[in-house]
Design a protein around this motif. Sequence first.
Motif, PDB file in Angstrom:
ATOM      1  N   ALA A   1      -1.754   0.542 -10.045  1.00  0.00           N
ATOM      2  CA  ALA A   1      -1.476  -0.113  -8.757  1.00  0.00           C
ATOM      3  C   ALA A   1      -1.222  -1.608  -8.940  1.00  0.00           C
ATOM      4  O   ALA A   1      -0.259  -2.152  -8.389  1.00  0.00           O
TER       5      ALA A   1
ATOM      6  N   LEU B   1       0.203  -1.745  -1.184  1.00  0.00           N
ATOM      7  CA  LEU B   1       0.510  -0.334  -1.421  1.00  0.00           C
ATOM      8  C   LEU B   1       0.365   0.501  -0.156  1.00  0.00           C
ATOM      9  O   LEU B   1       0.992   1.555  -0.050  1.00  0.00           O
TER      10      LEU B   1
ATOM     11  N   ALA C   1       3.213   3.031  -3.922  1.00  0.00           N
ATOM     12  CA  ALA C   1       3.676   3.020  -5.312  1.00  0.00           C
ATOM     13  C   ALA C   1       4.612   4.187  -5.550  1.00  0.00           C
ATOM     14  O   ALA C   1       4.437   5.266  -4.969  1.00  0.00           O
TER      15      ALA C   1
END
Length: 181
Positions: free
Chosen positions: A80, A175, A180
């Motif tokens: 991430a 995110l 992602a």
Amino acid sequence: MDVELKPLNDTEWPQSVAALREGFAGRLNVYRTMAHHPALLAAWAPLREHVVRQRAMSDQQSEAVILRTGYHMQSSYEWAHHVSRGRAVGMSEERIASLAGPLEGMAPEDRILARAVDELVEDARLLASTRRDVIRLIGPEGMFDLMATVGFYSVLGFIANSLDVPLDDDVAAELQSRPAP
């Protein structure tokens, strides 16, 4: 006895590494967790400076190596964070996603870097042909930096995975709004 090692907050931060809290170490939960071992965090700082800032790879090459390492480590924390960093240095969503897939689906430069990461993680060595390709691409110093980067981010992956380090708020928010690949 089960010991829970959470990221340290500012009031728990060890005085012996107080200066690091204002820099890189205070910004990320993985380093706030590493602060449970102040001597390690202090020793880590110069290597981090080299691997992150003084390396012989470009920003995008470095992120490709880190993303492939995070993929191998199965570290959602590292993945991430470096999706975010990859985006910040201009990597496309497709390129980032390809680094979690087969070598054949990658651009030629990424294929060389990812193959090197794969060999280091899986066999603890670079084959002669891979070593030649890496040196042609990023030079001998780049090859050493690639190996150091894989080792460095493997250790961070061990910490993040073993201690369930929570994703930092800014990366989680990014995110959430832009998942992602």
